[in-house]
Enzyme design. Structure first.
Site, PDB file in Angstrom:
ATOM      1  N   LYS A 194       0.821  -1.213   0.000  1.00  0.00           N
ATOM      2  CA  LYS A 194       0.000   0.000   0.000  1.00  0.00           C
ATOM      3  C   LYS A 194       0.859   1.270   0.000  1.00  0.00           C
ATOM      4  O   LYS A 194       0.464   2.286  -0.567  1.00  0.00           O
ATOM      5  CB  LYS A 194      -0.938  -0.007   1.209  1.00  0.00           C
TER       6      LYS A 194
ATOM      7  N   HIS B 231     -14.483  -5.695   7.595  1.00  0.00           N
ATOM      8  CA  HIS B 231     -13.838  -4.943   6.499  1.00  0.00           C
ATOM      9  C   HIS B 231     -13.798  -5.746   5.212  1.00  0.00           C
ATOM     10  O   HIS B 231     -12.968  -5.506   4.343  1.00  0.00           O
ATOM     11  CB  HIS B 231     -12.405  -4.513   6.861  1.00  0.00           C
TER      12      HIS B 231
ATOM     13  N   ARG C  60      -5.797  -7.790 -10.303  1.00  0.00           N
ATOM     14  CA  ARG C  60      -6.360  -9.091 -10.709  1.00  0.00           C
ATOM     15  C   ARG C  60      -7.856  -8.932 -10.935  1.00  0.00           C
ATOM     16  O   ARG C  60      -8.409  -7.865 -10.715  1.00  0.00           O
ATOM     17  CB  ARG C  60      -6.152 -10.101  -9.583  1.00  0.00           C
TER      18      ARG C  60
ATOM     19  N   GLU D 148      -3.557   6.497   8.786  1.00  0.00           N
ATOM     20  CA  GLU D 148      -4.475   7.256   7.942  1.00  0.00           C
ATOM     21  C   GLU D 148      -5.573   7.801   8.834  1.00  0.00           C
ATOM     22  O   GLU D 148      -5.869   7.224   9.876  1.00  0.00           O
ATOM     23  CB  GLU D 148      -5.189   6.286   6.977  1.00  0.00           C
TER      24      GLU D 148
HETATM   25  P1  ADP Z   1      -7.427  -4.602   2.593  1.00  0.00           P
HETATM   26  O1  ADP Z   1      -6.318  -4.583   1.594  1.00  0.00           O
HETATM   27  O2  ADP Z   1      -7.075  -5.287   3.864  1.00  0.00           O
HETATM   28  O3  ADP Z   1      -8.711  -5.083   2.004  1.00  0.00           O
HETATM   29  P2  ADP Z   1      -8.291  -1.837   2.250  1.00  0.00           P
HETATM   30  O4  ADP Z   1      -7.383  -0.679   2.338  1.00  0.00           O
HETATM   31  O5  ADP Z   1      -8.745  -2.248   0.872  1.00  0.00           O
HETATM   32  O6  ADP Z   1      -7.639  -3.077   3.017  1.00  0.00           O
HETATM   33  O7  ADP Z   1      -9.575  -1.547   3.129  1.00  0.00           O
HETATM   34  C1  ADP Z   1     -10.573  -2.509   3.402  1.00  0.00           C
HETATM   35  C2  ADP Z   1     -11.773  -1.847   4.033  1.00  0.00           C
HETATM   36  O8  ADP Z   1     -11.403  -1.214   5.270  1.00  0.00           O
HETATM   37  C3  ADP Z   1     -12.413  -0.734   3.221  1.00  0.00           C
HETATM   38  O9  ADP Z   1     -13.329  -1.216   2.279  1.00  0.00           O
HETATM   39  C4  ADP Z   1     -13.070   0.098   4.294  1.00  0.00           C
HETATM   40  O10 ADP Z   1     -14.274  -0.500   4.720  1.00  0.00           O
HETATM   41  C5  ADP Z   1     -12.090   0.014   5.455  1.00  0.00           C
HETATM   42  N1  ADP Z   1     -11.131   1.144   5.443  1.00  0.00           N
HETATM   43  C6  ADP Z   1      -9.904   1.185   4.871  1.00  0.00           C
HETATM   44  N2  ADP Z   1      -9.300   2.381   5.066  1.00  0.00           N
HETATM   45  C7  ADP Z   1     -10.162   3.123   5.783  1.00  0.00           C
HETATM   46  C8  ADP Z   1     -10.125   4.461   6.338  1.00  0.00           C
HETATM   47  N3  ADP Z   1      -9.065   5.270   6.201  1.00  0.00           N
HETATM   48  N4  ADP Z   1     -11.209   4.878   7.041  1.00  0.00           N
HETATM   49  C9  ADP Z   1     -12.290   4.073   7.224  1.00  0.00           C
HETATM   50  N5  ADP Z   1     -12.377   2.822   6.752  1.00  0.00           N
HETATM   51  C10 ADP Z   1     -11.335   2.334   6.045  1.00  0.00           C
END
Ligand code: ADP
Length: 491
Positions: free
Chosen positions: A118, A237, A293, A202
Site C-alpha cells: 500500500k 472490512h 487481478r 491514515e
Molecule cells: P485490505 O487490503 O485489507 O482489504 P483496504 O485498504 O482495501 O484493506 O480496506 C478494506 C476496508 O477497510 C475498506 O473497504 C473500508 O471499509 C475500510 N477502510 C480502509 N481504510 C479506511 C479508512 N481510512 N477509514 C475508514 N475505513 C477504512
C-alpha cells in the site's frame, strides 16, 4: 499477436469454473489443477484435463508455484490464469510463468509488485495528483512523529499494514493515550500475518463508502474504466454485497473517479483488468489501493456493460488492442451481487462447515449464479468460505433489489449456514433501499442478529448442544487465532 490455445487455471471453486466457461466459449482448452480436498469438485469435472497437485492445505497444493508451472509445461499450456487469491498477486509467480514461455493472464510482475504494497502504491501515484486519505504515507518508525501527525489530522485514526489484505492488520485508535499500545500490536500482527511489520497511519473516515473502479488496459497504452462498484456492505472490512452503479455518485464524480483510476493504472504501466479502490465520504474520494487481478465482484460490471471481463483479460494477454474507447462504454441498468459465504450470520459470521444436503439455485433471465457447489458436496475447511455468488440485473435499482429478494427466496442451501438470510435482511432494510448506507451497516443495524428471525431466541440454548460445540471447536481450531494468510484480500 499470439493466440492462446490452452489455459491452466491456477485456482479452485467458483472462479475456476467461471474462467473455464469463458475459455470454452472462446474455443480454448482448459486444464484444472486440484488438491485432494477438491477431487470431485465441479471445476475439476468441467476442465478438459485435470491434474492432482497435492494435499488439501493450499501451501501444499494451490500455492505450489514450480509444480503448477511444471504441469503447464508438460501439457503444452500456453496461458495461466491465476483467478483471485492464491498466486494471483504474487509478482514472482507472474515472472516465473513468463520466464517459462507461458502467458500470464494478468499484469506484469512489476505492476503487481508496486501495487502489492500500500505504501509503494501511494508513492507511485504521487505524480498523478490522486486524492489520498490524510495521513503519514510512510512506514511509522518514529512513534512521536506519528503521534504528532495523528494529532494534526485528528482522531480517530487507522493504523494499517503496508502489506495488508483481507481487511486484516487494521487497528482504529480513538485517542492519543491508546496510540503507542495499538501501534505495537499492529506491528506484531502485521509481522505474523504478512511477514512484514511495516505499518502506516491514515485518518479513519467515520461514514465511509467503499467505491471501486474497474479498469481495463491493453499492452499498447490504452486505458479505459468500466465505471464503479459500490461495496459498502461489509463484515470484518470484507465485502458481502456489491452493486453497480453506486447510488451516490453524480456523473461528474463518476468521471473524476474514473479518470483517477485510469491514472493509477498508468502510474504503474498497468495492463490487464484491475480495480482501483477508493473510500468515499460526502462527495470526496480517496485512493486506498489497487487490486491487480480479477475481482470477486466483477460480474456486476459485466452485467451493466455487457462485457466478459475474462475474455478481455485473455485478449489483452494475447496482445490485442482494446476494441472500444471510453466513449463507447455506457451503463445499462443496475446489477447487485451477494456473496454466499458458508458462515453463520447469527454467530458473528463464523465460518461453518458440513455437507450440502440440499442445493437448488434460482433461475431466470435476470439471475446469474456463479457457484462451485453440488448437492451432497462437502464444504472443505481449508479454503475461503465463499461458496457462491448470486447476481441479478434489471433496468433500475428498485427492480434489481426486488429481483434479488425473490432470487434469495428461491435459493435453497441446506446443511451449512450461509449469509443468505443476512443478505435478505440487508436488501429489505430501509437504509439499503434508500441508498443511504455506508460500511457501518452491520454495526448499526445487525448488532443483534435476532432481527433475522425471532425464533433465534432459541439459538443460545441450541448452541449448548454437544454436537454444535464440537463443530465450533473444529472451526475455531482452524480459523483462530490466526486465519490462513492465503485467504484472499478484500477482493
Ligand atoms: P485490505 O487490503 O485489507 O482489504 P483496504 O485498504 O482495501 O484493506 O480496506 C478494506 C476496508 O477497510 C475498506 O473497504 C473500508 O471499509 C475500510 N477502510 C480502509 N481504510 C479506511 C479508512 N481510512 N477509514 C475508514 N475505513 C477504512
Amino acid at each position: 499477436m499470439e493466440k492462446i490455445n490452452k489455459i491452466l487455471v491456477a485456482n479452485r471453486g467458483e472462479i475456476a469454473l467461471r474462467i473455464m466457461k469463458t475459455c470454452k466459449k472462446l474455443g480454448i482448452s482448459t486444464v484444472a489443477i486440484y488438491s485432494e480436498a477438491d477431487k470431485s469438485a465441479p471445476f475439476v469435472k468441467f476442465a478438459d484435463q485435470s491434474v492432482l497437485i497435492g494435499p488439501p492445505p493450499s501451501s501444499e497444493s494451490y500455492l505450489k508455484q514450480d509444480e503448477i508451472i511444471e504441469v503447464a509445461k508438460n501439457l503444452n499450456v500456453d496461458g495461466i490464469h491465476p483467478g483471485y487469491g492464491f498466486l494471483s498477486e504474487n509478482s514472482s509467480f507472474a515472472q516465473k510463468v513468463i520466464d517459462a514461455g507461458i502467458k500470464f493472464i494478468g499484469p506484469s510482475g512489476k505492476s503487481i509488485e508496486i501495487m502489492g504494497d500500500k505504501l509503494s502504491a501511494k508513492k507511485a501515484v504521487l505524480a498523478y495528483d490522486i486524492p489520498m486519505v490524510p495521513g503519514l504515507n510512510e512506514e511509522v518508525t518514529d512513534i512521536n512523529k506519528a503521534k504528532k501527525v495523528a494529532n494534526q489530522i485528528g482522531y480517530p485514526i487507522l493504523i494499517k499494514a503496508a502489506a495488508g489484505g483481507g481487511g486484516k492488520g487494521m487497528r482504529i485508535v480513538e485517542n492519543d493515550s491508546e496510540f503507542e499500545n495499538q501501534m505495537k500490536r499492529a506491528v506484531s500482527e502485521a509481522k505474523n500475518a504478512f511477514g512484514n511489520g511495516a505499518v502506516f497511519i491514515e485518518k479513519y473516515i467515520t461514514e465511509p463508502r467503499h467505491i471501486e473502479i474497474q479498469i481495463l488496459a491493453d499492452q499498447h497504452g490504452n486505458v479505459v474504466h468500466l465505471f464503479e462498484r459500490d461495496c459498502s456492505i461489509q463484515r470484518r472490512h470484507q465485502k458481502v454485497i456489491e452493486e453497480a452503479p453506486s447510488s451516490v455518485l453524480s456523473e461528474k464524480l463518476r468521471a473524476e473517479m474514473g479518470k483517477a483510476a485510469c491514472d493509477v493504472a498508468r502510474s504503474c504501466d498497468y495492463y490487464g483488468a484491475g480495480t482501483v479502490e477508493f473510500i468515499y465520504e460526502n462527495d470526496s474520494f480517496y485512493f486506498l489501493e489497487m487490486n491487480t487481478r480479477l475481482q470477486v465482484e466483477h460480474p456486476v460490471t459485466e452485467l451493466i456493460t455487457g462485457l466478459d471481463l475474462v475474455e478481455q483479460q485473455i485478449k489483452i494477454a494475447e496482445g490485442e488492442k482494446l476494441s472500444f474507447a471510453q466513449e463507447d462504454l455506457k451503463i445499462n441498468g443496475h446489477a447487485i451481487e451477494i456473496r454466499v459465504y458458508a458462515e453463520d450470520p447469527t454467530n458473528d459470521f463464523l465460518p461453518d462447515i458440513g455437507t450440502v444436503d440440499v442445493y437448488s439455485i434460482p433461475t431466470g433471465d435476470h439471475v446469474r449464479v456463479d457457484d462451485a457447489l453440488e448437492q451432497h458436496m462437502e464444504i472443505p475447511i481449508f479454503y475461503d468460505p465463499m461458496i457462491a455468488k448470486l447476481i441479478v440485473h434489471d433496468s433500475t435499482r428498485e427492480k434489481a433489489i426486488q429481483r434479488m429478494i425473490e432470487a434469495i427466496e428461491d435459493y435453497e442451501i441446506v446443511g451449512v449456514k450461509t449469509t443468505l438470510p443476512f443478505c435478505d435482511f440487508a436488501l429489505k432494510h430501509e437504509s439499503f433501499r434508500s441508498g443511504k448506507y455506508d460500511t457501518r451497516f452491520v454495526k448499526l443495524y445487525f448488532s443483534d442478529p435476532k432481527v433475522l428471525d425471532p425464533s433465534l431466541e432459541m439459538l443460545d440454548a441450541a448452541l449448548a448442544t454437544v454436537a454444535l460445540l464440537e463443530k465450533k471447536d473444529k472451526i475455531n481450531d482452524y480459523y483462530l487465532p490466526s486465519a490462513p494468510t492465503n485467504w484472499v484480500s478484500n477482493r
